[in-house]
Scaffold this motif. Structure first.
Motif, PDB file in Angstrom:
ATOM      1  N   VAL A  62    -104.211 -68.702   9.856  1.00  0.00           N
ATOM      2  CA  VAL A  62    -104.995 -69.936  10.000  1.00  0.00           C
ATOM      3  C   VAL A  62    -106.473 -69.610  10.240  1.00  0.00           C
TER       4      VAL A  62
ATOM      5  N   SER B 256    -110.578 -71.743  10.233  1.00  0.00           N
ATOM      6  CA  SER B 256    -111.186 -73.082  10.254  1.00  0.00           C
ATOM      7  C   SER B 256    -112.122 -73.207   9.053  1.00  0.00           C
TER       8      SER B 256
ATOM      9  N   GLY C 234    -104.403 -73.028   6.195  1.00  0.00           N
ATOM     10  CA  GLY C 234    -103.293 -72.111   6.438  1.00  0.00           C
ATOM     11  C   GLY C 234    -102.850 -71.488   5.129  1.00  0.00           C
TER      12      GLY C 234
ATOM     13  N   PHE D  10     -98.443 -66.660   7.284  1.00  0.00           N
ATOM     14  CA  PHE D  10     -99.233 -67.901   7.229  1.00  0.00           C
ATOM     15  C   PHE D  10    -100.335 -67.786   8.283  1.00  0.00           C
TER      16      PHE D  10
ATOM     17  N   ARG E  51    -102.399 -74.575   2.466  1.00  0.00           N
ATOM     18  CA  ARG E  51    -102.465 -75.983   2.901  1.00  0.00           C
ATOM     19  C   ARG E  51    -103.574 -76.197   3.925  1.00  0.00           C
ATOM     20  N   GLU E  52    -104.013 -77.457   4.000  1.00  0.00           N
ATOM     21  CA  GLU E  52    -104.868 -77.846   5.106  1.00  0.00           C
ATOM     22  C   GLU E  52    -104.002 -77.954   6.349  1.00  0.00           C
ATOM     23  N   VAL E  53    -104.546 -77.554   7.494  1.00  0.00           N
ATOM     24  CA  VAL E  53    -103.790 -77.557   8.741  1.00  0.00           C
ATOM     25  C   VAL E  53    -104.459 -78.507   9.734  1.00  0.00           C
ATOM     26  N   GLY E  54    -103.647 -79.221  10.465  1.00  0.00           N
ATOM     27  CA  GLY E  54    -104.143 -80.164  11.467  1.00  0.00           C
ATOM     28  C   GLY E  54    -104.246 -81.563  10.906  1.00  0.00           C
TER      29      GLY E  54
ATOM     30  N   ARG F 119    -107.308 -82.122   9.219  1.00  0.00           N
ATOM     31  CA  ARG F 119    -107.522 -81.240   8.058  1.00  0.00           C
ATOM     32  C   ARG F 119    -108.667 -80.271   8.272  1.00  0.00           C
TER      33      ARG F 119
ATOM     34  N   MET G  48    -108.535 -77.173   9.366  1.00  0.00           N
ATOM     35  CA  MET G  48    -108.198 -75.755   9.240  1.00  0.00           C
ATOM     36  C   MET G  48    -107.469 -75.494   7.922  1.00  0.00           C
TER      37      MET G  48
END
Ligand code: MN
Ligand code: MN
Length: 461
Positions: free
Chosen positions: A442, A444, A261, A440, A251-254, A257, A259
């Motif tokens: 992370v 960038s 994960g 999971f 998934r995109e994190v933040g 988007r 980052m």
């Protein structure tokens, strides 16, 4: 006296967030690149699956399996799969192998839970699958998350069955239930590393008894289901390689988007970067991409970088041009692309901030890895660092120098030392990662993309 502001700009180094530097055009390319990477990461959850995905991408780019002793000419694109678990790819250059090759070396194995040879046990009306962890996991992180099972079973007659349970939406998954907090007073007092012990890493595989009489009917039901789907019996598990790996989607994190994960970014983030760079680079020297297995356990065995298959592959290429392998290695360069620790403000006390890789500052170059007094690291010389630095600067790649953490706080190694042992000038470099080895991890997007651009610049260098 010169103005202090001007002098500061002229003399001092300033570290910048990549988003303040990157062009709009480049950030659009970055998004497209990261979508491709996320798809690769999602599909390649074990080294075997990753090899399969790599071969599919390579064949779409015109790569063909290397036939021993085939004649090779500039522009030829070949690959060799080693025992389904590692893969070497090469694009033959216009310059001769006597001038050396450029190698990008990453690994595609990741920490996971492997089934034991006798995995099936029935206990208190549950069927459990016993595991033995692979690589450096923090055991408590593997409880109470959904896991899939993937791998191969070689049956008594030698036939091969591929097992995959939990991958498709709607498939059942496996899990290791953690203790409820209501009863965890004593567990909570334990050191983190023993909160969940190795022998508690047992996968919940069933609770429904096979109808009828007799003992172990729940285990029997699980085995009956395996038999129905794969035609295997319990003794076939003695010659099997089945791994439990996290199944949550990449998934995109933040909210921005920025980052990514997902499981297994160590080191598939660099594997994908190296592979894509090989596809896209216009190098004159022969370019070689090594996607290795067994890095997480010391690069051992037939599929680790210490093994001889890489030398065999390279010797075959050299033989086609009547070049001695060692003459080629002595003039070669390897970027050992493996993740490094990204600075995490939540755990600031283990990092030395000045020398840590910051997310969004680009690929991290590591002059050395290892632990204590740089032990078991490959300490690249200044000349080698400078050569890479020049290539990255010329190509406009964002990069930073990186150490894993504080001196004497811990450490880690990569395949770099084993490439350097071959007399190949080698430098460690990789994408900064938060929560490395966790289910999971992370990264960038910007650093992922810069890892690709860096590898491409080195291939073309
Ligand atoms: Mn790694
Ligand atoms: Mn690792």
């Amino acid at each position: 006296m010169t103005d202090a502001k001007k002098l500061r700009e002229a003399l001092l180094l300033e570290r910048k967030n990549g988003y303040d530097v990157i062009s709009v055009e480049l950030s659009q390319q970055m998004e497209a690149y990261c979508q491709g990477y996320m798809d690769y990461l999602d599909k390649g959850r074990t080294e075997r699956l990753c090899v399969r995905e790599t071969v599919a991408l390579a064949e779409a780019e015109g790569f063909t399996p290397y036939e021993p002793n085939q004649s090779l000419k500039a522009g030829d694109k070949i690959y060799h799969v080693n025992r389904d678990k590692s893969v070497f790819l090469a694009v033959i250059g216009s310059r001769p192998l006597s001038e050396g090759v450029v190698i990008g070396a990453s690994h595609i194995d990741s920490p996971r839970l492997d089934l034991k040879p006798y995995p099936l046990v029935e206990n208190s009306d549950f069927c459990l699958l016993k595991t033995h962890y692979y690589g450096g996991i923090r055991k408590y992180q593997w409880a109470s998350i959904p896991l899939m099972l993937s791998g191969v079973v070689i049956k008594a007659d030698g036939s091969r069955v591929e097992v995959e349970i939990g991958r498709e939406p709607g498939d059942p998954v496996l899990t290791i239930p953690d203790l409820l907090p209501h009863l965890a007073a004593r567990q909570s007092q334990k050191p983190l590393h023993s909160g969940i012990e190795g022998e508690q890493l047992n996968l919940l595989a069933g609770s429904h008894p096979y109808p009828g009489e007799g003992k172990d009917r729940i285990k029997l039901m699980v085995m009956a289901l395996l038999n129905e789907k794969y035609g295997i019996v319990e003794s076939d598990l003695l010659s099997a390689e089945l791994s439990a790996v996290p199944i949550h989607p990449v998934r995109e994190v933040g909210l921005d988007r920025s980052m990514i994960g997902g499981y297994g970014q160590d080191d598939r983030v660099c594997a994908y970067a190296t592979l894509k760079a090989l596809f896209d680079a216009a190098g004159e020297r022969t370019m070689v991409c090594v996607l290795a297995d067994k890095e997480e356990v010391g690069s051992v065995g037939t599929t680790g970088v210490k093994g001889r298959t890489f030398d065999w592959f390279m010797r075959k290429l050299c033989d086609s041009q009547n070049t001695h392998l060692q003459d080629c290695f002595a003039k070669s360069f390897c970027l050992s692309t493996d993740v490094t620790a990204g600075y995490d403000p939540n755990f600031a006390d283990v990092y030395e901030k000045n020398n840590s890789a910051m997310l969004n500052q680009g690929i991290g170059l590591c002059k050395y890895t290892g632990s204590r007094g740089k032990s078991a690291g490959s300490d690249a010389n200044a000349e080698t660092v400078a050569w890479v630095r020049q290539k990255l600067e010329a190509a406009g790649v964002l990069w930073q120098m990186a150490e894993l953490g504080k001196v004497d706080e811990g450490g880690g190694g990569t395949v770099a030392q084993f490439m350097a042992h071959r007399d190949i000038d080698t430098l460690d470099a990789g994408t900064p990662v938060l929560a490395m080895h966790a289910p999971f991890e992370v990264t960038s997007k910007l650093d992922c993309f810069m890892t690709y651009l860096a590898m491409k610049a080195v291939f073309e260098g």
